[in-house]
Write a protein that holds these residues in place. Structure first.
Motif, mmCIF file in Angstrom:
data_model
loop_
_atom_site.group_PDB
_atom_site.id
_atom_site.type_symbol
_atom_site.label_atom_id
_atom_site.label_comp_id
_atom_site.label_asym_id
_atom_site.label_seq_id
_atom_site.Cartn_x
_atom_site.Cartn_y
_atom_site.Cartn_z
ATOM 1 N N MET A 36 0.825 -1.213 0.000
ATOM 2 C CA MET A 36 0.000 0.000 0.000
ATOM 3 C C MET A 36 0.853 1.253 0.000
ATOM 4 O O MET A 36 0.376 2.340 0.312
ATOM 5 N N GLY A 37 2.134 1.138 -0.369
ATOM 6 C CA GLY A 37 3.008 2.282 -0.397
ATOM 7 C C GLY A 37 3.588 2.575 0.966
ATOM 8 O O GLY A 37 3.575 1.740 1.877
ATOM 9 N N LEU A 38 4.085 3.802 1.122
ATOM 10 C CA LEU A 38 4.728 4.222 2.375
ATOM 11 C C LEU A 38 4.038 5.454 2.926
ATOM 12 O O LEU A 38 3.600 6.338 2.166
ATOM 13 N N LEU A 39 3.947 5.502 4.246
ATOM 14 C CA LEU A 39 3.491 6.695 4.955
ATOM 15 C C LEU A 39 4.708 7.371 5.565
ATOM 16 O O LEU A 39 5.500 6.725 6.300
ATOM 17 N N ALA A 40 4.898 8.657 5.227
ATOM 18 C CA ALA A 40 6.023 9.421 5.765
ATOM 19 C C ALA A 40 5.480 10.571 6.601
ATOM 20 O O ALA A 40 4.550 11.278 6.180
ATOM 21 N N GLY A 41 6.039 10.729 7.765
ATOM 22 C CA GLY A 41 5.612 11.798 8.664
ATOM 23 C C GLY A 41 6.756 12.725 9.000
ATOM 24 O O GLY A 41 7.843 12.265 9.398
ATOM 25 N N GLY A 42 6.532 14.035 8.811
ATOM 26 C CA GLY A 42 7.512 15.028 9.229
ATOM 27 C C GLY A 42 7.151 15.495 10.625
ATOM 28 O O GLY A 42 6.100 16.138 10.810
ATOM 29 N N LEU A 43 7.991 15.166 11.627
ATOM 30 C CA LEU A 43 7.646 15.398 13.018
ATOM 31 C C LEU A 43 8.240 16.718 13.529
ATOM 32 O O LEU A 43 9.138 17.315 12.921
ATOM 33 N N ALA A 44 7.716 17.102 14.678
ATOM 34 C CA ALA A 44 8.155 18.365 15.283
ATOM 35 C C ALA A 44 9.574 18.275 15.817
ATOM 36 O O ALA A 44 10.253 19.307 15.987
ATOM 37 N N ASP A 45 10.082 17.068 16.096
ATOM 38 C CA ASP A 45 11.440 16.933 16.616
ATOM 39 C C ASP A 45 12.486 16.896 15.518
ATOM 40 O O ASP A 45 13.667 16.628 15.780
ATOM 41 N N GLY A 46 12.093 17.097 14.231
ATOM 42 C CA GLY A 46 13.027 17.129 13.128
ATOM 43 C C GLY A 46 13.245 15.786 12.475
ATOM 44 O O GLY A 46 14.053 15.680 11.533
ATOM 45 N N SER A 47 12.572 14.757 12.925
ATOM 46 C CA SER A 47 12.754 13.433 12.348
ATOM 47 C C SER A 47 11.697 13.177 11.263
ATOM 48 O O SER A 47 10.625 13.785 11.246
ATOM 49 N N VAL A 48 12.076 12.264 10.361
ATOM 50 C CA VAL A 48 11.158 11.797 9.317
ATOM 51 C C VAL A 48 10.963 10.303 9.538
ATOM 52 O O VAL A 48 11.947 9.529 9.475
ATOM 53 N N CYS A 49 9.745 9.896 9.824
ATOM 54 C CA CYS A 49 9.450 8.498 10.122
ATOM 55 C C CYS A 49 8.699 7.856 8.959
ATOM 56 O O CYS A 49 7.886 8.516 8.279
ATOM 57 N N LEU A 50 8.960 6.563 8.749
ATOM 58 C CA LEU A 50 8.311 5.794 7.684
ATOM 59 C C LEU A 50 7.504 4.664 8.300
ATOM 60 O O LEU A 50 8.010 3.925 9.169
ATOM 61 N N TRP A 51 6.242 4.538 7.825
ATOM 62 C CA TRP A 51 5.369 3.452 8.287
ATOM 63 C C TRP A 51 4.858 2.650 7.083
ATOM 64 O O TRP A 51 4.756 3.165 5.964
#
Length: 812
Positions: A91-106
């Protein structure tokens, strides 16, 4: 605000970029937004995946899965599946730009399926030192992700292996970024250097969001959250000195913006003035607007799989999914009820969209025009080249791409479904062109032969119709024949009797015209047909036997011969009477007396009486005495020789009354000139003989009237085809066309009844037969009109021509 679905939380949103297989509803991902708190002052961050099942009447989207996030979200992006790698998440990738400066992938598939122990969080990339404000997947290469943070760093991530992402060193594509100082920079990542930068020369406005034009690769729109300059500016990189266009409508700074993936002319924006505006990119006008919300909408997103559906995220704790059609509703007001529930009410007039979006337009269309023209159009999504050489996707009509020049074409074609009808119409038009009678005669003869051949070829069900049609064309062909003469009873030649060459007393459809017509009235050729083909004999009356002279075919009473006072022999009983024609003709009374003395079957007194009358020159008394003695032949002979005034005519009339033979009706009608009585008295089954009689003996001025009379009798007797042939002879175009029209309507009614339960092929054959019959009716009507010179159109003919013209106009 009217909405389709609503999630009660402050979150940033991302739509699933692809339609999932099966009947799986559209999915959305919602991550707790940074910088906002709910009523519980919770500091948790949750990533949820919800299903937008619009078939479900509930306003709440159903949550299919959720996970805890390391921190709150500034941006959330959902990338497409990498089809070339089977190990890539389905189903592809979910990317989140967080407030702590990190980029997370789900992995959204693991979140939605609530996996058994497998960790949905695939990677956490810590490169930025400031909060990640921008995040977007590459449209052409789904494994590439760009992120921008408050520390002014711009990173490109290669996610081909999501568990071990890496920075991508070189990239073919162009990337644009904006900063709080108002500068927008376009980067060439292949060379890792900026290509161009620009800012508004009239103000020091900071940029909040930007979007590339999906149709023109060199254009992008930059919005500002500065309340002093709450506009959207379109820039063209080919001339970056000043904005190309400016969208003016918001009164406070713009926070969110999204370009429709289904219609590049639609641009959504949300601002601090609580307004959500849909712009027409081409005209910069406000196309429509949602009713004002109660708080700022910091983000808007179009659904990539459902046209016209978009989402809004607000700081008042609501994520709503809307339809663009909600913009056409009246203004919505909220009312708080006594139980603290809220109801929405519409107020004001409904304001429709100013123009239809692309997805509401017909993808293709066709319409028939006059003359069988078919006009078609189609809207295809095509790949075109813009001025800079970049490929862009466009929803256009049928286009031609040549050296970056596009031209819209509307296709017009000719549709012919009845080619045989068109061919027959063209052949008929060529035959009647110029009104040449020789050509028309040849055309009629060909048609007559074709009808006869179709009848003789087989015992098919349509053979009788072919025979009638061939017979009709045979009669029509005689209308153009100039040879032959129509002889009246007095022997004077008149015009040709129309159609007589097609008569055959034995029932066939073709004979020579001379079979019924002589060159003059004294030829007697037509009498051959009436009297069983016996040869004419000049001594016919001299050879008649005595018994044929009596009325009703009885013999004269026999008397024995005896010597009269004058020395002549007379007949005695039992003696066979002599032939009446044996007496010689003389020029005077003296020459007759020796012969009269030998007349048989007459008493001495009657013979003496006839002699005395002849001697005295009293011819009428002599004829009367002959009638008394049943000597009818002698009466005719005396009246013919001594024809004083109208003695002979009166004698013939008396003779015909005394001898009521069937053929005597014909002779009497010829003598008295009363052919109307003959037409009325003869059996309708012998209409061919009656028509031949009229052709032989009547004058041209009586021909039309008598043929009409005969046709009327035939029509009343139910012999409609025979009546139509007589109407043709009479030149009665209106009557014969009315018959053809009725026959055509009856055939169509039978065909519709039969085809209602028949197969499609049988119905098509019936329809084709109806068209052929219509063509035949038109041809016969036009030919008859040309032959008779009748230029008036009856109601029946007008209806036929209208129907024929409508049918033919749809073909040529």
């Amino acid at each position: 605000m009217p909405h389709l679905k609503q999630l009660d939380r402050s979150a940033t949103l991302a739509f699933c970029p692809e339609k999932l297989p099966g009947n799986v509803p559209t999915l959305i991902a919602a991550g707790t937004v940074a910088g906002a708190v709910d009523m519980t002052f919770s500091t948790n961050s949750v990533l949820e995946i919800c299903s937008l099942d619009f078939a479900n009447g509930s306003e709440l989207p159903s949550v299919v899965g959720s996970v805890q996030a390391p921190d709150r979200f500034n941006r959330l992006a959902w990338g497409q599946r990498l089809s070339s790698d089977a190990s890539f998440p389905s189903m592809g990738l979910l990317a989140g730009g967080l407030a702590d400066g990190s980029v997370c992938l789900w992995d959204p598939a693991l979140i939605a399926s609530k996996s058994d122990g497998r960790q949905p969080l695939l990677a956490k990339m810590q490169k930025h030192t400031g909060a990640v404000k921008g995040l977007e997947f590459n449209t052409f290469s789904p494994n590439l992700l760009a992120s921008g943070a408050a520390d002014s760093d711009l990173c490109i991530w290669d996610l081909a292996k999501p568990a071990t992402p890496s920075l991508y060193p070189a990239l073919k594509h162009i990337l644009a970024s904006s900063s709080t100082n108002g500068t927008t920079v376009v980067w060439d990542l292949k060379r890792q250097k900026p290509v161009i930068s620009f800012r508004d020369p009239n103000s020091q406005r900071r940029a909040s969001v930007l979007q590339w034009n999906p149709e023109v690769a060199t254009q992008l729109v930059v919005a500002s959250d500065d309340d002093r300059s709450p506009t959207l500016q379109m820039w063209d990189l080919r001339n970056s000195v000043s904005p190309l266009k400016e969208f003016v409508g918001h009164t406070k700074g713009v926070l969110g913006m999204a370009w429709s993936p289904h219609d590049s002319s639609l641009l959504l924006s949300s601002a601090k003035d609580n307004r959500n505006i849909c712009w027409d990119v081409h005209s910069t006008d406000i196309l429509c607007e949602l009713p004002p919300s109660n708080n700022w909408n910091f983000d808007v997103q179009w659904c990539p799989t459902i046209p016209g559906v978009f989402s809004t995220s607000s700081f008042d704790g609501h994520v709503a999914v809307h339809s663009l059609h909600a913009c056409t509703l009246p203004k919505i007001t909220e009312r708080v009820n006594a139980d603290l529930s809220v109801t929405h009410q519409a107020s004001g007039e409904t304001v429709p969209l100013k123009k239809a979006p692309v997805w509401m337009k017909r993808p293709c269309g066709a319409t028939f025009g006059f003359g069988g023209r078919l006009v078609t159009f189609a809207n295809h999504r095509v790949t075109a080249m813009d001025a800079s050489g970049q490929q862009v996707q466009r929803d256009q009509g049928i286009v031609t791409l040549s050296q970056a020049v596009r031209s819209l074409r509307v296709v017009m074609m000719q549709v012919v479904t009845e080619r045989e009808l068109v061919a027959r119409s063209e052949a008929f038009e060529a035959a009647i062109a110029g009104g040449d009678k020789t050509t028309l005669l040849s055309y009629c003869e060909v048609k007559a032969k074709a009808g006869k051949a179709a009848d003789v070829s087989s015992m098919q069900p349509g053979a009788s119709g072919s025979q009638e049609d061939g017979e009709t064309w045979a009669f029509l062909s005689l209308l153009f024949e100039a040879a032959g003469a129509h002889a009246g009873a007095n022997g004077s030649a008149a015009g040709v009797a129309p159609g007589m060459g097609a008569l055959n007393l034995a029932g066939s459809t073709t004979t020579s015209p001379t079979r019924l017509h002589g060159a003059s009235g004294t030829d007697g050729g037509s009498a051959t047909s009436f009297f069983a083909g016996q040869d004419d004999d000049p001594d016919f009356f001299d050879k008649l036997p005595d018994e044929g002279l009596m009325p009703n075919g009885t013999s004269a009473p026999a008397t024995p011969l005896r010597r009269s006072a004058g020395g002549a022999d007379t007949a005695h009983a039992g003696t066979k009477p002599a032939a009446a024609g044996e007496s010689e003709r003389g020029s005077g009374a003296g020459a007759l007396m020796p012969q009269l003395s030998s007349l048989p079957d007459m008493s001495m007194e009657m013979e003496d009486e006839i002699q005395r009358a002849l001697i005295a020159g009293n011819y009428e008394t002599a004829v009367e005495s002959c009638f008394k003695a049943n000597r009818l032949a002698d009466a005719l002979l005396i009246a013919n020789i001594f024809n004083s005034s109208d003695l002979y005519k009166r004698t013939m009339h008396r003779y015909m009354k005394r001898c009521p033979k069937p053929f005597m009706q014909i002779v009497r009608a010829n003598v008295e000139g009363d052919f109307e009585a003959l037409v009325r008295s003869r059996p309708v089954g012998q209409w061919r003989e009656t028509l031949a009689l009229l052709a032989t003996y009547t004058q041209q001025e009586d021909w039309t009237r008598l043929c009409d009379l005969l046709a009327s009798r035939l029509s009343l007797a139910g012999q409609h085809h025979a009546a139509s042939l007589c109407y043709i002879c009479a030149g009665n175009v209106e009557a014969v066309v009315a018959y053809w029209a009725r026959s055509l309507a009856a055939a169509a009614s039978r065909a519709n009844t039969d085809s209602s339960a028949a197969s499609r092929a049988a119905a098509a054959a019936a329809s084709q037969a109806q068209l052929e019959e219509l063509q035949g009716c038109i041809e016969k009507a036009v030919v008859m009109g040309l032959a008779t010179g009748n230029k008036k159109a009856s109601g029946a003919l007008a209806d036929l021509v209208t129907r024929y013209a409508s049918t033919l106009a749809a073909q040529v």
